[in-house]
Structure formats: structure tokens, C-alpha cells
Enzyme design. Structure first.
Site, PDB file in Angstrom:
ATOM      1  N   ARG A  40      11.476  -2.775  11.055  1.00  0.00           N
ATOM      2  CA  ARG A  40      10.446  -2.323  11.982  1.00  0.00           C
ATOM      3  C   ARG A  40      10.233  -3.374  13.066  1.00  0.00           C
ATOM      4  O   ARG A  40      10.263  -4.568  12.792  1.00  0.00           O
ATOM      5  CB  ARG A  40       9.130  -2.111  11.226  1.00  0.00           C
ATOM      6  CG  ARG A  40       9.014  -0.730  10.621  1.00  0.00           C
ATOM      7  CD  ARG A  40       7.838  -0.593   9.709  1.00  0.00           C
ATOM      8  NE  ARG A  40       6.557  -1.045  10.265  1.00  0.00           N
ATOM      9  CZ  ARG A  40       5.389  -0.916   9.629  1.00  0.00           C
ATOM     10  NH1 ARG A  40       5.344  -0.354   8.439  1.00  0.00           N
ATOM     11  NH2 ARG A  40       4.283  -1.352  10.171  1.00  0.00           N
ATOM     12  N   ARG A  49      -0.462  -9.604  13.337  1.00  0.00           N
ATOM     13  CA  ARG A  49      -1.002  -8.537  12.485  1.00  0.00           C
ATOM     14  C   ARG A  49      -1.869  -9.123  11.375  1.00  0.00           C
ATOM     15  O   ARG A  49      -2.902  -8.559  11.019  1.00  0.00           O
ATOM     16  CB  ARG A  49       0.142  -7.697  11.902  1.00  0.00           C
ATOM     17  CG  ARG A  49       0.807  -6.833  12.957  1.00  0.00           C
ATOM     18  CD  ARG A  49       2.120  -6.297  12.462  1.00  0.00           C
ATOM     19  NE  ARG A  49       1.959  -5.273  11.437  1.00  0.00           N
ATOM     20  CZ  ARG A  49       2.902  -4.981  10.546  1.00  0.00           C
ATOM     21  NH1 ARG A  49       4.041  -5.630  10.538  1.00  0.00           N
ATOM     22  NH2 ARG A  49       2.691  -4.041   9.662  1.00  0.00           N
ATOM     23  N   ARG A  70      11.459  -6.748   4.711  1.00  0.00           N
ATOM     24  CA  ARG A  70      11.313  -5.291   4.587  1.00  0.00           C
ATOM     25  C   ARG A  70      12.306  -4.562   5.485  1.00  0.00           C
ATOM     26  O   ARG A  70      12.511  -4.932   6.631  1.00  0.00           O
ATOM     27  CB  ARG A  70       9.886  -4.895   4.954  1.00  0.00           C
ATOM     28  CG  ARG A  70       9.652  -3.391   4.932  1.00  0.00           C
ATOM     29  CD  ARG A  70       8.213  -3.034   4.738  1.00  0.00           C
ATOM     30  NE  ARG A  70       7.392  -3.245   5.917  1.00  0.00           N
ATOM     31  CZ  ARG A  70       6.088  -2.955   5.968  1.00  0.00           C
ATOM     32  NH1 ARG A  70       5.491  -2.462   4.920  1.00  0.00           N
ATOM     33  NH2 ARG A  70       5.401  -3.186   7.081  1.00  0.00           N
ATOM     34  N   ARG A 114      -9.296   0.787   9.062  1.00  0.00           N
ATOM     35  CA  ARG A 114      -8.867  -0.584   9.304  1.00  0.00           C
ATOM     36  C   ARG A 114      -9.916  -1.404  10.037  1.00  0.00           C
ATOM     37  O   ARG A 114      -9.694  -2.580  10.282  1.00  0.00           O
ATOM     38  CB  ARG A 114      -7.622  -0.562  10.185  1.00  0.00           C
ATOM     39  CG  ARG A 114      -6.322  -0.856   9.466  1.00  0.00           C
ATOM     40  CD  ARG A 114      -5.236  -0.600  10.489  1.00  0.00           C
ATOM     41  NE  ARG A 114      -4.016  -1.300  10.245  1.00  0.00           N
ATOM     42  CZ  ARG A 114      -2.939  -0.773   9.683  1.00  0.00           C
ATOM     43  NH1 ARG A 114      -2.979   0.451   9.235  1.00  0.00           N
ATOM     44  NH2 ARG A 114      -1.839  -1.472   9.565  1.00  0.00           N
ATOM     45  N   LYS A 137       0.835  -1.208   0.000  1.00  0.00           N
ATOM     46  CA  LYS A 137       0.000   0.000   0.000  1.00  0.00           C
ATOM     47  C   LYS A 137       0.868   1.256   0.000  1.00  0.00           C
ATOM     48  O   LYS A 137       0.601   2.200  -0.731  1.00  0.00           O
ATOM     49  CB  LYS A 137      -0.916   0.034   1.238  1.00  0.00           C
ATOM     50  CG  LYS A 137      -1.870  -1.138   1.348  1.00  0.00           C
ATOM     51  CD  LYS A 137      -2.821  -0.972   2.525  1.00  0.00           C
ATOM     52  CE  LYS A 137      -2.171  -1.010   3.893  1.00  0.00           C
ATOM     53  NZ  LYS A 137      -1.596  -2.332   4.262  1.00  0.00           N
TER      54      LYS A 137
HETATM   55  P1  AMP Z   1       1.165   0.393   9.105  1.00  0.00           P
HETATM   56  O1  AMP Z   1       2.372   1.205   8.857  1.00  0.00           O
HETATM   57  O2  AMP Z   1      -0.026   0.837   8.301  1.00  0.00           O
HETATM   58  O3  AMP Z   1       1.426  -1.088   8.981  1.00  0.00           O
HETATM   59  O4  AMP Z   1       0.747   0.638  10.629  1.00  0.00           O
HETATM   60  C1  AMP Z   1       1.630   0.334  11.688  1.00  0.00           C
HETATM   61  C2  AMP Z   1       0.895   0.286  13.006  1.00  0.00           C
HETATM   62  O5  AMP Z   1       0.299   1.559  13.277  1.00  0.00           O
HETATM   63  C3  AMP Z   1      -0.259  -0.699  13.079  1.00  0.00           C
HETATM   64  O6  AMP Z   1       0.164  -2.022  13.375  1.00  0.00           O
HETATM   65  C4  AMP Z   1      -1.080  -0.094  14.224  1.00  0.00           C
HETATM   66  O7  AMP Z   1      -0.469  -0.321  15.480  1.00  0.00           O
HETATM   67  C5  AMP Z   1      -0.959   1.403  13.915  1.00  0.00           C
HETATM   68  N1  AMP Z   1      -2.014   1.861  12.989  1.00  0.00           N
HETATM   69  C6  AMP Z   1      -1.843   2.360  11.735  1.00  0.00           C
HETATM   70  N2  AMP Z   1      -3.009   2.683  11.180  1.00  0.00           N
HETATM   71  C7  AMP Z   1      -3.976   2.403  12.104  1.00  0.00           C
HETATM   72  C8  AMP Z   1      -5.382   2.487  12.126  1.00  0.00           C
HETATM   73  N3  AMP Z   1      -6.076   2.941  11.065  1.00  0.00           N
HETATM   74  N4  AMP Z   1      -6.031   2.098  13.255  1.00  0.00           N
HETATM   75  C9  AMP Z   1      -5.355   1.637  14.333  1.00  0.00           C
HETATM   76  N5  AMP Z   1      -4.023   1.499  14.369  1.00  0.00           N
HETATM   77  C10 AMP Z   1      -3.320   1.883  13.273  1.00  0.00           C
END
Ligand code: AMP
Length: 216
Positions: free
Chosen positions: A160, A171, A127, A88, A13
Site C-alpha cells: 500500500r 499515520r 505488509r 477514528r 484489526k
Molecule cells: P485503513 O485501511 O483503516 O488503514 O485506512 C486507510 C486510509 O483510509 C486512512 O489512512 C485514511 O486516509 C482513510 N480512512 C479510513 N477510515 C477512515 C476514517 N474513519 N476517517 C477518515 N479517514 C479514514
């Protein structure tokens, strides 16, 4: 155009959102990046969300909702936006509806990038990211020119905390439980468009572009 990019963690994404920002001038809004930045800067929000991010849990809606509400209030989003990582959950779909309504904005499409679970695990574990400029690499498919160093800014690349071991599986599980209902909400409204997310990023991008052309 106002679009949401959806799909499992690591499906690409972020890469596609960056492309849409560069080529189509869309404003990229990535909640994960915004939250990680808050953690890095040690802001009050950052201190409250740190543990959720490290363990791969979802940050509570009120905190993400506040971030999104503020960001969608910026005038730059009027030229079009691409949301990456939000919504989400089904509750976040409703939350987004409310924010967009208030701002007089409308969603044109939710693009769902698909890939097998096996592919996702491989992508997440390989990654590497730049903690400084946030450029994303992959050890096998998108390595930096010099091992461990960001091509763009020279910082040391990191993995990460949520990209390895059990957290990855958590996840993926969370995605099935909490994000699938959000997809269903958009599917019911006829807004959801599935795009095969396998293959090289430029191939995926071609599919994304073709889908957007069909929609416009
Ligand atoms: P991402 O970079 O999109 O994989 O997001 C990393 C982390 O940020 C996720 O595992 C959540 O802990 C938090 N996070 C990101 N977007 C959201 C969201 N829309 N709702 C809740 N937590 C989020």
C-alpha cells in the site's frame, strides 16, 4: 453483537474483523477498504479521497460519514456488525452515535488491540495486500505460498502507498492526536476493552473471542 475494533494502523484489526465475519457471521464494515475501492473504481468519491489515502491523512468526516450512514442502513447489519477503522476521531464517535440512534441500533463494545510502536512499524512495512481480493499478507509472518502472488486469486501483491517511509510515522502520529480522544470517549462510557494485539493472529483471535464471551 455490534462491536468496534480499534487500534493503531497495522495492529491487526482487518484480520480480526475478517475472522469475526467468518466465525460469528458479523457484517464487516471497513472504511479503509470501502475508500480504497472507491479510488480503484474511480468514482466521484474516489477522486475526492485519493490524495488523503495516499498521504495517510484522514478523509473529512462528511465523506466517511456518508459511507457509514449508507452501509449501516443495509438490512444485513441487523445480524450484528464489526466496524474496522471507524470511528477514528471524537467527532466520528458522535457521528456514529447519531447514525446508530436513527437506525435503532446499539454498540455493545469497543475492542482496542494494543501493540508497541516498534511492532507496528515492522508490521506495516512488511505488509503486502492483494489489490484484487484484498487478502492481507506479511513478508515474514504470513507470506504467500508463492512469492509476490496472492494465494486466493493469483493477482500480483502490492505494498500500500501509505505503508512505507514517512507516511507510516505520520499515520502513527495522527493516531495519537486524533484517535486517542475517540478511545477516551468509549473508555468514559465503560465500553472500551483492551486486548493484547501482539503474537500470532490466531492467538490474538483467541483473546478477542474470550473477551466477547465475557461480554455476552
Ligand atoms: P485503513 O485501511 O483503516 O488503514 O485506512 C486507510 C486510509 O483510509 C486512512 O489512512 C485514511 O486516509 C482513510 N480512512 C479510513 N477510515 C477512515 C476514517 N474513519 N476517517 C477518515 N479517514 C479514514
Amino acid at each position: 453483537m455490534n462491536v468496534v475494533l480499534m487500534g493503531m494502523p497495522g495492529v491487526g484489526k482487518g484480520t480480526q474483523a475478517e475472522w469475526l465475519e467468518r466465525e460469528n457471521g458479523l457484517s464487516r464494515i471497513a472504511t479503509g477498504d470501502m475508500l480504497r475501492e472507491a479510488v480503484q473504481q474511480g468514482t466521484p468519491l474516489g477522486r475526492r479521497v485519493r490524495e488523503y489515502l495516499e498521504s495517510g491523512q484522514l478523509v473529512p468526516d462528511d465523506m466517511v460519514g456518508e459511507l457509514i450512514g449508507r452501509r449501516l442502513g443495509n438490512s444485513e447489519v441487523r445480524r450484528g456488525f464489526v466496524l474496522d477503522g471507524f470511528p477514528r476521531t471524537r467527532q466520528q464517535v458522535v457521528l456514529l452515535d447519531r447514525v446508530l440512534d436513527r437506525r435503532g441500533l446499539r454498540l455493545d463494545a469497543a475492542l482496542l488491540l494494543t501493540a508497541s510502536e516498534q511492532d507496528i512499524v515492522r508490521r506495516l512495512e512488511g505488509r503486502r495486500v492483494c489489490p484484487h481480493c484484498r487478502k492481507v499478507y506479511h513478508l515474514a509472518s504470513r507470506p504467500p505460498k508463492s512469492a509476490g502472488v496472492c494465494d486466493a486469486c493469483g493477482a500480483a501483491l502490492i505494498q500500500r502507498a501509505d505503508d512505507s517511509g514517512e507516511v507510516v510515522l505520520d499515520r502513527i502520529r495522527l493516531y495519537g492526536e486524533r484517535t486517542s480522544p475517540a478511545l477516551q470517549a468509549y473508555r468514559e462510557r465503560g465500553l472500551l476493552h483492551e486486548i493484547e494485539g501482539g503474537g500470532r493472529p490466531d492467538e490474538v483471535h483467541r483473546r478477542v473471542r474470550e473477551e466477547l464471551e465475557r461480554l455476552s
